[in-house]
Design a protein around this motif. Sequence first.
Motif, PDB file in Angstrom:
ATOM      1  N   PHE A 538      42.373  49.464  43.619  1.00 37.01           N
ATOM      2  CA  PHE A 538      41.456  48.320  43.653  1.00 37.01           C
ATOM      3  C   PHE A 538      40.489  48.360  42.466  1.00 37.01           C
ATOM      4  O   PHE A 538      40.288  47.359  41.762  1.00 37.01           O
ATOM      5  N   MET A 539      39.889  49.525  42.225  1.00 38.78           N
ATOM      6  CA  MET A 539      38.920  49.661  41.134  1.00 38.78           C
ATOM      7  C   MET A 539      39.589  49.499  39.768  1.00 38.78           C
ATOM      8  O   MET A 539      39.028  48.891  38.852  1.00 38.78           O
ATOM      9  N   ARG A 540      40.800  50.028  39.635  1.00 39.35           N
ATOM     10  CA  ARG A 540      41.517  49.887  38.367  1.00 39.35           C
ATOM     11  C   ARG A 540      41.818  48.423  38.065  1.00 39.35           C
ATOM     12  O   ARG A 540      41.755  47.990  36.912  1.00 39.35           O
ATOM     13  N   SER A 541      42.151  47.663  39.099  1.00 38.86           N
ATOM     14  CA  SER A 541      42.466  46.249  38.888  1.00 38.86           C
ATOM     15  C   SER A 541      41.255  45.489  38.367  1.00 38.86           C
ATOM     16  O   SER A 541      41.393  44.527  37.608  1.00 38.86           O
ATOM     17  N   ILE A 542      40.050  45.928  38.786  1.00 39.73           N
ATOM     18  CA  ILE A 542      38.814  45.298  38.288  1.00 39.73           C
ATOM     19  C   ILE A 542      38.611  45.646  36.824  1.00 39.73           C
ATOM     20  O   ILE A 542      38.307  44.782  35.990  1.00 39.73           O
ATOM     21  N   ALA A 543      38.794  46.942  36.494  1.00 35.27           N
ATOM     22  CA  ALA A 543      38.595  47.386  35.114  1.00 35.27           C
ATOM     23  C   ALA A 543      39.567  46.705  34.158  1.00 35.27           C
ATOM     24  O   ALA A 543      39.214  46.374  33.026  1.00 35.27           O
ATOM     25  N   MET A 544      40.791  46.491  34.637  1.00 30.58           N
ATOM     26  CA  MET A 544      41.822  45.890  33.784  1.00 30.58           C
ATOM     27  C   MET A 544      41.829  44.367  33.882  1.00 30.58           C
ATOM     28  O   MET A 544      42.737  43.707  33.376  1.00 30.58           O
ATOM     29  N   GLU A 545      40.806  43.809  34.589  1.00 30.41           N
ATOM     30  CA  GLU A 545      40.610  42.369  34.725  1.00 30.41           C
ATOM     31  C   GLU A 545      41.808  41.677  35.379  1.00 30.41           C
ATOM     32  O   GLU A 545      42.128  40.523  35.085  1.00 30.41           O
ATOM     33  N   GLN A 546      42.484  42.401  36.261  1.00 25.03           N
ATOM     34  CA  GLN A 546      43.582  41.819  37.021  1.00 25.03           C
ATOM     35  C   GLN A 546      43.078  41.116  38.277  1.00 25.03           C
ATOM     36  O   GLN A 546      43.781  40.283  38.849  1.00 25.03           O
ATOM     37  N   LEU A 547      41.865  41.469  38.708  1.00 28.01           N
ATOM     38  CA  LEU A 547      41.259  40.851  39.891  1.00 28.01           C
ATOM     39  C   LEU A 547      39.972  40.151  39.473  1.00 28.01           C
ATOM     40  O   LEU A 547      39.068  40.785  38.913  1.00 28.01           O
ATOM     41  N   ASP A 548      39.895  38.873  39.743  1.00 23.72           N
ATOM     42  CA  ASP A 548      38.723  38.077  39.376  1.00 23.72           C
ATOM     43  C   ASP A 548      37.556  38.431  40.299  1.00 23.72           C
ATOM     44  O   ASP A 548      37.663  38.341  41.527  1.00 23.72           O
ATOM     45  N   LEU A 549      36.432  38.825  39.707  1.00 20.52           N
ATOM     46  CA  LEU A 549      35.264  39.210  40.492  1.00 20.52           C
ATOM     47  C   LEU A 549      34.697  38.051  41.311  1.00 20.52           C
ATOM     48  O   LEU A 549      34.043  38.264  42.338  1.00 20.52           O
ATOM     49  N   VAL A 550      34.950  36.835  40.894  1.00 18.24           N
ATOM     50  CA  VAL A 550      34.462  35.674  41.645  1.00 18.24           C
ATOM     51  C   VAL A 550      35.122  35.623  43.025  1.00 18.24           C
ATOM     52  O   VAL A 550      34.492  35.234  44.016  1.00 18.24           O
ATOM     53  N   ARG A 551      36.366  36.045  43.102  1.00 19.72           N
ATOM     54  CA  ARG A 551      37.061  36.086  44.398  1.00 19.72           C
ATOM     55  C   ARG A 551      36.390  37.081  45.333  1.00 19.72           C
ATOM     56  O   ARG A 551      36.304  36.871  46.542  1.00 19.72           O
ATOM     57  N   ILE A 552      35.917  38.177  44.779  1.00 17.08           N
ATOM     58  CA  ILE A 552      35.213  39.181  45.588  1.00 17.08           C
ATOM     59  C   ILE A 552      33.909  38.596  46.122  1.00 17.08           C
ATOM     60  O   ILE A 552      33.559  38.778  47.287  1.00 17.08           O
ATOM     61  N   LYS A 553      33.197  37.872  45.262  1.00 17.01           N
ATOM     62  CA  LYS A 553      31.937  37.256  45.684  1.00 17.01           C
ATOM     63  C   LYS A 553      32.169  36.270  46.831  1.00 17.01           C
ATOM     64  O   LYS A 553      31.426  36.269  47.823  1.00 17.01           O
TER      65      LYS A 553
END
Length: 735
Positions: A538-553
Amino acid sequence: MRSNKNTIDKKERERILSLYKELLRSTSAFRLSNDARLIRKALNVMVDEEKQLSRNNAGELYLIESLEVALILAKEIGLGRTAVVCALLYQPVLQKEITEEEVKQNFDDQVANITSGMVKVAELYAKNTSIRNENFRKLMLTFAQDIRVVLIILADRLRLMRNLNLYSIDDQQRISGEVGYLYAPMAHRLGLYAVKSEMEDLVMKYTNREMYTFIAKKLNETKRARDQYIYSFIKPLKKELEELGLKFEIKGRTKTIHSIWNKIKNQDTEFEQVFDLFAIRVILDSKPKNEKAECWQVYSVVTDKYQPNPSRMRDWISVPKSNGYESLHTTVLGPENKWVEVQIRTERMNEVAEKGLAAHWKYKGIKGEKGMDEWLSNVREILENPELNAIDFIEDFKLDLYDEEVFVFTPKGDLRRLRKGATVLDFAFEIHSEVGKKCVGAKIGNKNVPIKHVLKNGDHVSIMTSNNQEPKKDWLNIVVTSKAKTKLKQALREMQYKEAEIGREMLIRRLKNWKFELNDQMLNQLVKFFGFKSNHDFMRSIAMEQLDLVRIKDFLEKDQAKEQEDERERSAENFVPTEEELPDDDVLMIDRNLTNVDYKLAKCCNPIFGDDIFGFVAASGGIRIHRHTCPNAYDLKTKFGYRVVRAEWTTGNDNMYQATLKIIGNDDIGIVTNISHVIAKEPKVKIRSLSIDSNEGTFEGTLTVFVDKLESLNLLVKKVKNVKGVHSVSRIGTS
């Protein structure tokens, strides 16, 4: 054999004689004329003078233990006299009753080498090296110069599990954890299905006894109906197969308790909803040249009689599994519209399936142990080229002693010995892991060569490096030595860890801007919601910008709104003690007066006063209290046993604890009201939330309550179960 009547009772003497006779019968098929003498010689080592008095920690005679291990090797795994003799000699050498040098003088080199390997493994245990430690696994397998060392270890662990009731509860948990984590997967990887299955069932018996007993009882209760169904399924098939003139045996085989439990967990269902509790097995007595044709004949008969499910057809006859498994599998719609698995194989295939590749030598027309060398070669190939991500220790299992070597020189003239086929990259990691990670090529003589260049005898190699170079995953296809593979995997993991840390920092900063604070519960929710296998991914996907942080918000804001709507007067958190050192006592005593230890109740299983619990030292500091039945307990105990702390509740604890129940029943009018009334009448229970999902006449509810102790929760569960329309009530957070 001599005996001492003062110390060995009649029952033990009879057991020794019985095992000895059975061992001779079991080895008669492949014994040479000299083998019986060697087996007796090995036994005499154990019964010389008064050495037969040696006993293990459970009070069993080592002689009986060794005979039982030897019998498993001969009868259940199918090994020959060398393994049998080694099993008999292992304990005498370990107990210093005979030296390794004496073994070498009295027996052949194979026996001496295998016995030596067994002793080295035992020495690791004596040093209290954790079985869960990566180094232990690799050291143990490095010592396995002969694969029969590993097979003897498996036989010894199986015998130990069969007698585990003689050991203390702590030993039962420790040994079961080792077998479940290491030895059962090892047996599976070597094709020892029967050994693997029994190990898994016995592990479950001691680590999840309640569910083991429940499933065993259910199987016993449904046996008559199951036998009747199997009879009705088999009867028409048997008639048609006989008309074809085939020689065969057809029977139903109930699946193991462990495999049934896996289906219950994976399918999130009740025992009654698991329909494939058994499989029909057709075993043909076929000549080698007719095996495939006759198996397909049976397949045709089965699928003509019953409708097959095309997606469940498996052909492991045309292309066998890498561990040697051969069989045809199909799933058909039987009487009463029930799906039934049918397995079709020959007697040879069945023996290989049960005993693994050790059975191969029997069918290759090679007598004695000459066939064992070919079998060992097959096993080495499997271990060096495992499927997918089988246990890491198997993936790194390299029996380099069997391979030819290549000799190369450093620029200073130092000689390095590598496995034949080694590349420049292997050599770089042999020099140093940092050199390997930065390697971009090499100079051999005056010629530049790439990292994948295969080395030859006499090469003088000068490694070229670059600070801009980083390890790559495809390098795993270039290196061939165990050392290089291990170091490379470690380097790749370190890179992934750094990426995960960067992702964590990015998430924490963004959460702070959104007025959120990251905690374990939130992280687990996010990982589950976005479908990642681990926090790390999960954390790696954030670092590699594979997961949009807006979706988390968006997720957090919706979850927060729901929490505020469901909030009640009390919170699950009662207090957080100050962070100081652990008490000197071996057991962490949990009560309201404990103020010198930073501990918290784990949210993954929400322990309640009265639960069987243990402590786990968290990486972030402090101790998390888990239930023994927590879904994460098995991994925590097996992979991080050194961080587990014994813990117990004390009396006088007047806190309130959070528990969540899963309720399934009919979607009847008033059922929720009835459940709420039951809860309201319980003085020591306070409701936190109750959510209901309805689907086609069935409801599934999640009830969160606060209770003072386990007894109160169990009473509540019992009363809710009695509400009309409720089918089942189970506690969430239980493995």
